[in-house]
Structure formats: C-alpha cells, structure tokens
Enzyme design. Sequence first.
Site, PDB file in Angstrom:
ATOM      1  N   HIS A 258       0.981  -1.200  -0.005  1.00 19.71           N
ATOM      2  CA  HIS A 258      -0.090  -0.105   0.045  1.00 19.71           C
ATOM      3  C   HIS A 258       0.842   1.151   0.089  1.00 19.71           C
ATOM      4  O   HIS A 258       1.909   1.301   0.904  1.00 19.71           O
ATOM      5  CB  HIS A 258      -0.985  -0.059   1.146  1.00 19.71           C
ATOM      6  CG  HIS A 258      -1.922   1.001   1.263  1.00 19.71           C
ATOM      7  ND1 HIS A 258      -2.984   1.336   0.295  1.00 19.71           N
ATOM      8  CD2 HIS A 258      -1.836   2.418   1.968  1.00 19.71           C
ATOM      9  CE1 HIS A 258      -3.548   2.394   0.748  1.00 19.71           C
ATOM     10  NE2 HIS A 258      -2.988   3.087   1.564  1.00 19.71           N
TER      11      HIS A 258
ATOM     12  N   ASP B  15      -5.815  -9.059   6.176  1.00 19.52           N
ATOM     13  CA  ASP B  15      -6.808  -9.630   6.971  1.00 19.52           C
ATOM     14  C   ASP B  15      -8.129  -9.086   6.616  1.00 19.52           C
ATOM     15  O   ASP B  15      -8.257  -8.498   5.513  1.00 19.52           O
ATOM     16  CB  ASP B  15      -6.615  -9.090   8.524  1.00 19.52           C
ATOM     17  CG  ASP B  15      -6.847  -7.798   8.761  1.00 19.52           C
ATOM     18  OD1 ASP B  15      -7.152  -7.022   8.328  1.00 19.52           O
ATOM     19  OD2 ASP B  15      -6.414  -7.394  10.117  1.00 19.52           O
TER      20      ASP B  15
ATOM     21  N   ASP C 165      -6.818  -2.595   4.244  1.00 14.92           N
ATOM     22  CA  ASP C 165      -5.226  -2.032   4.426  1.00 14.92           C
ATOM     23  C   ASP C 165      -4.988  -2.058   5.882  1.00 14.92           C
ATOM     24  O   ASP C 165      -4.656  -0.823   6.462  1.00 14.92           O
ATOM     25  CB  ASP C 165      -5.343  -0.736   4.062  1.00 14.92           C
ATOM     26  CG  ASP C 165      -5.401  -0.531   2.443  1.00 14.92           C
ATOM     27  OD1 ASP C 165      -4.945  -1.618   1.648  1.00 14.92           O
ATOM     28  OD2 ASP C 165      -6.157   0.350   1.719  1.00 14.92           O
TER      29      ASP C 165
HETATM   30  C1  GRF Z   1       0.917   0.428  -6.269  1.00 17.12           C
HETATM   31  O1  GRF Z   1       1.076   1.915  -5.821  1.00 17.12           O
HETATM   32  C2  GRF Z   1       0.588  -0.200  -5.128  1.00 17.12           C
HETATM   33  O2  GRF Z   1       1.082   0.367  -3.926  1.00 17.12           O
HETATM   34  C3  GRF Z   1      -0.842  -0.344  -5.082  1.00 17.12           C
HETATM   35  O3  GRF Z   1      -1.268  -0.330  -6.463  1.00 17.12           O
HETATM   36  C4  GRF Z   1      -0.192   0.046  -7.239  1.00 17.12           C
HETATM   37  C5  GRF Z   1       0.311  -0.847  -8.110  1.00 17.12           C
HETATM   38  O4  GRF Z   1       1.288  -0.569  -8.975  1.00 17.12           O
HETATM   39  N1  GRF Z   1      -1.619  -1.202  -4.198  1.00 17.12           N
HETATM   40  P1  GRF Z   1       1.899  -1.518  -9.991  1.00 17.12           P
HETATM   41  O5  GRF Z   1       0.848  -2.081 -10.889  1.00 17.12           O
HETATM   42  O6  GRF Z   1       2.526  -2.625  -9.214  1.00 17.12           O
HETATM   43  O7  GRF Z   1       2.925  -0.986 -10.910  1.00 17.12           O
END
Ligand code: GRF
Length: 201
Positions: A108, A140, A144
């Site tokens: 995240h 979980d 997030d």
């Molecule tokens: C990333 O910013 C991740 O933190 C979020 O979605 C985005 C995915 O980017 N969960 P990518 O597809 O891995 O380039």
Amino acid sequence: MYLGILLSGRGSNFLAIAESIRAGRLPGVEIAVVISNVAEAPGLAAARELGYPTALYISKSRKRAEHDADVAACLKAHRVDLVCLAGYMRLLSPEFIAAFRNRILNIHPSLLPAFPGLEAQEQAFAYGVKIAGCTVHFVDEELDHGAIVVQRAISVLEEDDGPSLARRILAEEHIAYTEAIRRVASGRYEMRGRRFVLRQP
Ligand code: GRF
C-alpha cells in the site's frame, strides 16, 4: 517458496519482484503463477512475455466468493505458499483470506494506518504530511489493515506535487516488497499480537 502474484494493472511491483529473483536477491523463492482479474492489465501481458505461467479470471459482474474460489483453486494447483497482491484492485472474500491466513501480502502506498484506501499518495500529499512512504502488510478482513511486515519512509520535498511524490513512493515500494518477501520466506519471525517480529538467526 512459491509465490502467486495477483495484479490488476501496470505490474511494476510484480516486475520488481521478478527482477529481485532473477538477480539472486530472493534465494529459494520462485513465482509459480501470475493471476489477473483484468484482461487488459499490462502486468499480465508482461508476465506472459516473460514466460511465467499466467491465469485470467475476469471478476467483473461475478460474485466475489465464486471468483475468489476460482483464484484460490488456481493458486493451490500451482502449490502457492505466499500470495502477493501487487496492485490487485479487488477486495478478497473472507473465505479466501481464511484459506491463506498470514500467507497473503499486500503493498500500500502510504505509511499505514495513515491513508488507507484509494489514491493514498494523493491523500498524503493533500494532507500536507512531511513524511510519506509505503507499507507491505499481511492481509486480514479489514481494508489495508493487517500486520505490518515492512515500511519505507521518504521526506516530502518542497518541490513535490502529487505525481512526483507517487513516483518516489513507487521506487520505495519496489525495494520494500522484496524485503518483505525475504523476511516472510526466511520463516524466522513470530507474530506478537499484530507485531511482526524477526527472530535473531
Ligand atoms: C502501487 O502503488 C501499490 O502500492 C498499489 O497499487 C499500485 C500498483 O502498481 N496497491 P503496480 O501495478 O505494481 O505498478
């Protein structure tokens, strides 16, 4: 340890993990399958080009539990030990989470518990935080929310705008995900409540 990567979009975190494996930074770890819920996901195309086993289960207008049962069966067929959500834009059913308890990681783009949900980098920038970053955590039932495995922080610069901050956070994500997989794959950790604690070798 076999990884199953779940993605819906660009796939840069998947590619960073794949590169870490290729470069020998994750000994004993292999990507067993890359699964997408979106047919046009560039990350899925990249996985195909690189020759990874891939699967597509289109989630649109399907019941969550039914879709997740297909994904879980695919992961099990590929003997996946650790599920890595890498930009997977779909909530998981409680059944799926229970089937892979403490074996699902998510990344995240904020320092949780600040700014859960969508567009976390924009949320952080608009809030005016001076420190931003990313979190890799176990998944979980709450969004997030699960136990934190790795966080990486950066300073917000005076000259940043939302997109530049997001780009710099993404560079940290690519480092953080490999580190989190390394920690989990080592098996040398214990959970103390919601604290992920590495055991000394
Ligand atoms: C990333 O910013 C991740 O933190 C979020 O979605 C985005 C995915 O980017 N969960 P990518 O597809 O891995 O380039």
